[in-house]
Design a protein around this motif. Structure first.
Motif, PDB file in Angstrom:
ATOM      1  N   HIS A 118       0.859  -1.181   0.000  1.00  0.00           N
ATOM      2  CA  HIS A 118       0.000   0.000   0.000  1.00  0.00           C
ATOM      3  C   HIS A 118       0.898   1.235   0.000  1.00  0.00           C
ATOM      4  O   HIS A 118       1.929   1.257   0.672  1.00  0.00           O
ATOM      5  CB  HIS A 118      -0.907   0.032   1.234  1.00  0.00           C
ATOM      6  CG  HIS A 118      -1.900  -1.086   1.277  1.00  0.00           C
ATOM      7  ND1 HIS A 118      -1.595  -2.339   1.716  1.00  0.00           N
ATOM      8  CD2 HIS A 118      -3.211  -1.129   0.897  1.00  0.00           C
ATOM      9  CE1 HIS A 118      -2.663  -3.130   1.630  1.00  0.00           C
ATOM     10  NE2 HIS A 118      -3.657  -2.417   1.130  1.00  0.00           N
ATOM     11  N   VAL A 127      -3.753   0.587  -3.361  1.00  0.00           N
ATOM     12  CA  VAL A 127      -3.136  -0.741  -3.391  1.00  0.00           C
ATOM     13  C   VAL A 127      -2.120  -0.735  -4.527  1.00  0.00           C
ATOM     14  O   VAL A 127      -2.464  -0.464  -5.679  1.00  0.00           O
ATOM     15  CB  VAL A 127      -4.189  -1.850  -3.603  1.00  0.00           C
ATOM     16  CG1 VAL A 127      -3.523  -3.221  -3.545  1.00  0.00           C
ATOM     17  CG2 VAL A 127      -5.293  -1.741  -2.562  1.00  0.00           C
ATOM     18  N   ILE A 446      -6.633   1.587  -7.205  1.00  0.00           N
ATOM     19  CA  ILE A 446      -5.783   0.448  -7.539  1.00  0.00           C
ATOM     20  C   ILE A 446      -4.682   0.963  -8.473  1.00  0.00           C
ATOM     21  O   ILE A 446      -4.966   1.470  -9.555  1.00  0.00           O
ATOM     22  CB  ILE A 446      -6.577  -0.684  -8.228  1.00  0.00           C
ATOM     23  CG1 ILE A 446      -7.725  -1.165  -7.338  1.00  0.00           C
ATOM     24  CG2 ILE A 446      -5.647  -1.839  -8.599  1.00  0.00           C
ATOM     25  CD1 ILE A 446      -7.265  -1.792  -6.043  1.00  0.00           C
ATOM     26  N   HIS A 473       0.515  -8.464  -0.159  1.00  0.00           N
ATOM     27  CA  HIS A 473      -0.873  -8.183  -0.528  1.00  0.00           C
ATOM     28  C   HIS A 473      -1.825  -9.099   0.242  1.00  0.00           C
ATOM     29  O   HIS A 473      -1.560 -10.299   0.404  1.00  0.00           O
ATOM     30  CB  HIS A 473      -1.088  -8.402  -2.036  1.00  0.00           C
ATOM     31  CG  HIS A 473      -0.496  -7.323  -2.890  1.00  0.00           C
ATOM     32  ND1 HIS A 473       0.257  -7.571  -4.022  1.00  0.00           N
ATOM     33  CD2 HIS A 473      -0.556  -5.967  -2.778  1.00  0.00           C
ATOM     34  CE1 HIS A 473       0.637  -6.434  -4.565  1.00  0.00           C
ATOM     35  NE2 HIS A 473       0.150  -5.443  -3.824  1.00  0.00           N
ATOM     36  N   ASP A 477      -6.982  -7.082  -0.942  1.00  0.00           N
ATOM     37  CA  ASP A 477      -6.301  -6.285  -1.973  1.00  0.00           C
ATOM     38  C   ASP A 477      -6.473  -6.931  -3.341  1.00  0.00           C
ATOM     39  O   ASP A 477      -6.771  -6.248  -4.344  1.00  0.00           O
ATOM     40  CB  ASP A 477      -4.805  -6.168  -1.659  1.00  0.00           C
ATOM     41  CG  ASP A 477      -4.525  -5.387  -0.386  1.00  0.00           C
ATOM     42  OD1 ASP A 477      -5.375  -4.558  -0.002  1.00  0.00           O
ATOM     43  OD2 ASP A 477      -3.452  -5.599   0.209  1.00  0.00           O
ATOM     44  N   LYS A 480     -10.096  -6.744  -4.617  1.00  0.00           N
ATOM     45  CA  LYS A 480     -10.419  -5.374  -5.023  1.00  0.00           C
ATOM     46  C   LYS A 480      -9.829  -5.066  -6.398  1.00  0.00           C
ATOM     47  O   LYS A 480     -10.481  -4.446  -7.250  1.00  0.00           O
ATOM     48  CB  LYS A 480      -9.884  -4.398  -3.986  1.00  0.00           C
ATOM     49  CG  LYS A 480     -10.286  -2.946  -4.209  1.00  0.00           C
ATOM     50  CD  LYS A 480      -9.759  -2.063  -3.080  1.00  0.00           C
ATOM     51  CE  LYS A 480     -10.142  -0.600  -3.322  1.00  0.00           C
ATOM     52  NZ  LYS A 480      -9.621   0.295  -2.256  1.00  0.00           N
ATOM     53  N   ALA A 481      -8.612  -5.523  -6.629  1.00  0.00           N
ATOM     54  CA  ALA A 481      -7.959  -5.306  -7.924  1.00  0.00           C
ATOM     55  C   ALA A 481      -8.687  -6.045  -9.038  1.00  0.00           C
ATOM     56  O   ALA A 481      -8.903  -5.497 -10.132  1.00  0.00           O
ATOM     57  CB  ALA A 481      -6.502  -5.743  -7.858  1.00  0.00           C
ATOM     58  N   SER A 484     -12.056  -4.318  -9.817  1.00  0.00           N
ATOM     59  CA  SER A 484     -11.859  -3.050 -10.505  1.00  0.00           C
ATOM     60  C   SER A 484     -11.469  -3.255 -11.967  1.00  0.00           C
ATOM     61  O   SER A 484     -12.034  -2.618 -12.866  1.00  0.00           O
ATOM     62  CB  SER A 484     -10.791  -2.234  -9.778  1.00  0.00           C
ATOM     63  OG  SER A 484     -10.552  -1.017 -10.455  1.00  0.00           O
TER      64      SER A 484
END
Length: 495
Positions: A118, A127, A446, A473, A477, A480-481, A484
């Motif tokens: 982060h 992230v 991200i 990570h 994380d 979320k990546a 996205s």
């Protein structure tokens, strides 16, 4: 008076016309004389010589005469001050740099904290998938303590090359620790990761030598090959059939090949694609065609193999079969600098003839101390490698169905490489990918990056979005990546 002037002009024109007519008549008479001249109709060796041949011969003589004369050159005189000033005012110097394009004007995001899993950009925590912090050691407590202790003892820099009072005991300790960890006789430290390739390659490869290199090698290796002035032949990226046919052709076409030094240059994990080199097959071809192998382990050291010893451990190949191994320490070890490891003869040669070692100030002592500590942490915590592999698997699974994109990297590579399914091969590909990268940062925090290359980089592989996976990570994380990238790619690539 006017009439007299008109009469005078008429007489002048008549005189000029008469003169022209006389000249035409004289030329006509001369041509008639030439054609009627007895020699013009002579017979030479039974061949009738026509008048036109006589004229052509005469013209040839005149041309040769003119060519033999010195060309006229106007007398030289120095330029006046006014002429010099005028020339200076008109002169426009050529630009030292190419014109700035819109693409060059784009500035990358600026990090406001450590480049760990982060980081902070524009005051927001994001992230981070752009740093090759594979083991998550950036900011590790033991590394910070090691650096602090070294700074208090040695200061910041060494202020001298290794051969000129720049060698400090911690440098020797670091070289010994690396050699012990990898099971090699010796190793050598460099001040900067890229300078390891810039220097090690030209130290061994010279003008006239033959180097067979993968077309996907990163710019550091490309520049090292250029500096070597060797004969460079590229084979298709990670294609062993192409490598074999290239080796076959080089050895057959060049009669002196057996008398020359010959090298194969590859990366363990390719930074430009995330592919892993098939080392077992490369060793087989090396031994068949009698080549040496130079292997760059920058993205595999601390990552591949059960204990992080790199590609040789991953394939179960004895490291003695690799002639030269180079590594940048700015990735898994979370420090800076680089090293080359191998036989004592290989290392000793670089201490005398490697430009980056001989002429550059040595590695700051605190960075060498951090590298020793990072290797200790790696050996004491093998679960870091296990966690990294789990994160790679999780991220690949979440990105396996991204609309318009596909994963082009190896399943065990710490670099997850997303490329367009329908690539045009033009700059529009990069524009689409950068649009995706920009939006996932702005909308979902991200931080990812494209494999954008400089104008100096000659790599021809397809561009893509490159995600560096870290053991630091969390599962959140990674999820979320994935969410996205799936959402943004569907929007951007559907337009």
């Amino acid at each position: 008076m006017v009439e007299a002037m008109d009469t005078f002009q008429i007489d002048t024109l008549n005189a000029m016309a008469s003169a022209v007519m006389n000249m035409v008549k004289a030329a006509s008479d001369w041509m008639t004389f030439a054609f009627d001249f007895p020699f013009a109709r002579a017979v030479v060796f039974g061949v009738h010589i026509g008048g036109h041949l006589f004229v052509e011969g005469l013209l040839l003589v005149v041309i040769l005469f003119l060519l033999s004369q010195k060309s006229y050159k106007p007398p030289k005189r120095p330029l006046s001050k006014k002429e010099i000033d005028e020339l200076c005012d008109e002169w426009v110097p050529e630009s030292l740099i190419p014109s700035i394009t819109k693409e060059m004007q784009c500035e990358p995001p600026v990090l406001e904290s450590a480049a760990g899993p982060h980081t902070v950009i524009n005051g927001k925590e994001v992230v981070n998938f752009t740093s090759a912090n594979y083991l998550g050691l950036i900011g590790h407590k033991k590394l910070l303590e090691s650096c602090t202790s070294a700074l208090e003892k040695y200061g910041v820099g060494s202020c001298g090359p290794r051969g000129f009072y720049g060698t400090i005991d911690v440098h020797l300790d670091c070289e010994a620790r690396i050699a012990k960890f990898l099971g090699t006789p010796d190793s050598i430290l460099y001040s900067y990761g890229l300078s390891t390739m810039f220097s090690a390659i030209p130290a061994f490869c010279k003008k006239g030598d033959i180097v067979i290199a993968d077309e996907g090698v990163h710019w550091g290796i490309q520049n090292g090959l250029y500096l070597s002035r060797s004969t460079i032949v590229y084979f298709k990226h990670n294609n062993m059939e192409s490598l074999q046919s290239t080796l076959e052709k080089v050895t057959q076409d060049n009669k002196r090949a057996k008398k020359l030094r010959r090298y194969i240059v590859v990366e363990a994990v390719y930074q430009n694609s995330g592919q892993i080199a098939p080392l077992d097959e490369i060793i087989r071809l090396k031994e068949k065609y009698f080549f040496r192998v130079l292997l760059d382990e920058s993205n595999s050291f601390g990552v591949l193999g059960s204990s992080g010893r790199g590609l040789t451990e991953h394939y179960g190949v004895p490291i003695e079969k690799i002639d030269i191994v180079t590594t940048a320490m700015g990735h898994a070890l979370a420090t800076e600098g680089g090293f080359c490891t191998g036989s004592a003869r290989v290392i000793d040669h670089q201490r005398l003839s490697s430009s980056g070692y001989v002429f550059s100030a040595s590695l700051p002592p605190y960075l060498a101390s951090a590298a020793i500590t990072a290797i200790d942490v790696l050996e004491e915590n093998p679960e870091l490698i296990t966690k990294l592999k789990q994160n790679i698997t999780t991220l690949r699974k979440g990105l396996s169905d991204v609309r318009g994109l596909e994963i082009g990297s190896d399943p065990q590579s710490p670099i997850v490489f997303l490329k367009l399914k329908r690539s045009t091969g033009s700059s529009s590909d990069l524009e689409l990918l950068e649009d995706i990268a920009d939006r996932v940062l702005k909308e979902d925090n991200i931080f990812v990056a494209t494999s954008k290359r400089s104008k100096l980089d000659k790599c021809t592989l397809a561009v893509g979005i490159r995600l560096f996976v870290s053991a630091g990570h969390t599962e959140s994380d990674l999820q979320k990546a994935c969410d996205s990238l799936n959402r943004i790619a569907a929007i951007v690539l559907s337009i």
